[in-house]
Design a protein around this motif. Structure first.
Motif, short mmCIF file in Angstrom:
data_model
loop_
_atom_site.label_atom_id
_atom_site.label_comp_id
_atom_site.label_asym_id
_atom_site.label_seq_id
_atom_site.Cartn_x
_atom_site.Cartn_y
_atom_site.Cartn_z
N SER A 1 20.92 -22.52 -20.48
CA SER A 1 22.19 -21.95 -20.92
C SER A 1 23.28 -22.99 -20.99
N LEU A 2 23.22 -24.01 -20.13
CA LEU A 2 24.24 -25.06 -20.16
C LEU A 2 24.23 -25.77 -21.51
N GLY A 3 23.04 -26.15 -21.97
CA GLY A 3 22.94 -26.82 -23.26
C GLY A 3 23.41 -25.93 -24.39
N LYS A 4 23.09 -24.66 -24.31
CA LYS A 4 23.51 -23.73 -25.36
C LYS A 4 25.02 -23.60 -25.42
N ARG A 5 25.64 -23.52 -24.24
CA ARG A 5 27.09 -23.40 -24.21
C ARG A 5 27.76 -24.64 -24.80
N LEU A 6 27.16 -25.79 -24.57
CA LEU A 6 27.82 -27.02 -24.98
C LEU A 6 27.45 -27.49 -26.38
N LEU A 7 26.26 -27.12 -26.85
CA LEU A 7 25.78 -27.65 -28.12
C LEU A 7 25.84 -26.66 -29.28
N LEU A 8 25.70 -25.37 -29.00
CA LEU A 8 25.60 -24.37 -30.06
C LEU A 8 26.91 -24.22 -30.80
N ARG A 9 26.81 -24.17 -32.12
CA ARG A 9 27.99 -23.98 -32.97
C ARG A 9 27.94 -22.61 -33.63
N VAL A 10 29.08 -22.17 -34.12
CA VAL A 10 29.19 -20.86 -34.76
C VAL A 10 28.16 -20.72 -35.88
N GLY A 11 28.01 -21.78 -36.68
CA GLY A 11 27.08 -21.73 -37.80
C GLY A 11 25.64 -21.53 -37.40
N ASP A 12 25.32 -21.81 -36.11
CA ASP A 12 23.95 -21.65 -35.63
C ASP A 12 23.60 -20.22 -35.30
N LEU A 13 24.58 -19.38 -35.10
CA LEU A 13 24.28 -18.01 -34.65
C LEU A 13 24.85 -16.91 -35.53
N MET A 14 25.65 -17.27 -36.54
CA MET A 14 26.29 -16.24 -37.36
C MET A 14 25.28 -15.54 -38.28
N HIS A 15 25.58 -14.30 -38.64
CA HIS A 15 24.77 -13.55 -39.59
C HIS A 15 25.15 -13.97 -41.01
N VAL A 16 24.14 -14.19 -41.84
CA VAL A 16 24.37 -14.62 -43.22
C VAL A 16 23.50 -13.79 -44.17
N GLY A 17 23.71 -14.00 -45.45
CA GLY A 17 22.88 -13.34 -46.46
C GLY A 17 22.93 -11.83 -46.38
N ASP A 18 21.76 -11.20 -46.39
CA ASP A 18 21.69 -9.74 -46.38
C ASP A 18 22.17 -9.15 -45.05
N GLN A 19 22.22 -9.96 -44.00
CA GLN A 19 22.67 -9.46 -42.70
C GLN A 19 24.18 -9.50 -42.55
N LEU A 20 24.85 -10.12 -43.50
CA LEU A 20 26.30 -10.29 -43.43
C LEU A 20 27.00 -9.04 -43.98
N PRO A 21 27.79 -8.34 -43.17
CA PRO A 21 28.48 -7.14 -43.65
C PRO A 21 29.66 -7.49 -44.55
N GLN A 22 29.62 -7.03 -45.79
CA GLN A 22 30.72 -7.29 -46.71
C GLN A 22 30.72 -6.27 -47.84
N VAL A 23 31.90 -5.93 -48.30
CA VAL A 23 32.07 -5.05 -49.46
C VAL A 23 33.15 -5.65 -50.35
N GLY A 24 33.13 -5.23 -51.61
CA GLY A 24 34.15 -5.69 -52.53
C GLY A 24 35.48 -5.02 -52.26
N ILE A 25 36.52 -5.63 -52.80
CA ILE A 25 37.87 -5.13 -52.53
C ILE A 25 38.12 -3.76 -53.17
N ASP A 26 37.28 -3.37 -54.14
CA ASP A 26 37.45 -2.06 -54.80
C ASP A 26 36.64 -0.96 -54.11
#
Length: 331
Positions: free
Chosen positions: A199-224
């Protein structure tokens, strides 16, 4: 257990005994201040400018403490390892090069196994720092630098088991390691590189880009999109929120399941009202390169459970929440 021994165990004041130990060992640590002198500074300079490795050695309890000191040095920017003095006399001296530096530990300063090594170390020109409780000892006299770790008494009431003396030695080792860490300008990133696991290494090394949801897992809708469509997206993706993006993929706003209560209180028709009317337009965002540990601090400070990730052009790149951080071992 006999009735007599059972009766004695119930009468004995364990807390009083333990408090006495803490008091004696606290005094031993306080006694070290007088030894943070020019010798301590010379030892730091020798270690800092050593072109080889720091080899820590000691017998018995001193050896156990020495092993911990070597590990602390190694994890804080000073290459070090522990060498058992008995094994050193039977071939392991070959592990030491002329550019290395020895830290030898012995409370008495008269450890036979270490004394047996001194002639060879002297002949090879290997520099020696000795940590002892006796400035008049052989090891103290033969050392290039002597660090005194003398204590008034052991916490053991028999005066036999190394207790206060080993505590003082460990603390002196920590003082060396931390002083060197600061002198080197050793950073959290440097520390992380030598602690990639757990856990120490994870706290110090992990970046947002390593754990964020992307693609089909990313919740998003159009402005309309309507509020009901946004709510379906929140439900499908399971992050408790959805991003609202414009036609260019840039972030326009955020809608969370918490916002739903506000919408319902306003008696808004969720089937026909566009999400753009109720979304939060000035939401907190982060960049993919942010350290995950920093994101945790930000979320705790702002009292939010999720974050959207955008690039320098405000285009949506990902999303994550506290559960993701917990699952990754960051918190």
């Amino acid at each position: 257990m006999s009735a007599k021994s059972d009766n004695v165990s119930h009468q004995f004041d364990y807390r009083r005994s333990a408090r006495a130990v803490l008091d004696i060992e606290k005094q031993a640590i306080e006694g070290l201040y007088q030894y943070l002198n020019e010798a301590f500074e010379r030892a730091c300079e020798m270690i800092l400018h050593c072109s080889g490795k720091i080899v820590v050695t000691g017998m018995g309890k001193s050896g156990h403490i020495g092993s911990k000191i070597a590990a602390t040095l190694a994890s804080t920017g000073t290459p070090a390892f522990f060498l058992h003095p008995g094994e050193a006399s039977h071939g392991d001296l070959g592990m030491i090069s002329g550019s290395d530096l020895i830290i030898a530990i012995s409370n008495s300063g008269e450890s036979d196994e270490i004394l047996a090594l001194l002639p060879v170390l002297k002949r090879r020109g290997i520099r020696l720092i000795c940590m002892t409780g006796n400035p008049a000892s052989t090891m103290a006299k033969e050392a290039d630098v002597h660090l005194c770790i003398r204590v008034e008494k052991e916490a053991c009431p028999l005066g036999l088991a190394p207790t206060s003396s080993t505590t003082a030695t460990l603390v002196m080792g920590d003082a060396l390691a931390v002083a060197l860490l600061e002198a080197r300008g050793f950073t959290a990133d440097d520390f992380a590189l030598s602690h990639p696991g757990g856990s120490l290494g994870k706290r110090l090394l992990l970046r947002v880009g390593d754990l964020m949801h992307v693609g089909d897992q990313l919740p998003q809708v159009g402005i309309d999109a309507t509020i009901s469509e946004a709510l379906l997206e929140v439900s499908r993706k399971g992050l408790g929120m959805t991003a609202i993006v414009n036609i260019d993929g840039q972030l326009a706003g955020l809608f969370t399941d918490g916002d739903l209560r506000r919408v319902l209180d306003q008696q808004v028709d969720i089937h026909f009202t566009p999400i753009s009317r109720v979304m939060t337009t000035h939401c907190v965002t982060v960049r993919p390169e942010m350290m995950a540990a920093e994101a945790v601090k930000l979320m705790e400070t702002r009292k939010i459970n999720g974050l959207l990730v955008v690039d320098e052009d405000k285009r949506l790149k990902g999303a994550f929440n506290m559960h993701d951080l917990l699952k990754a071992g960051v918190i």
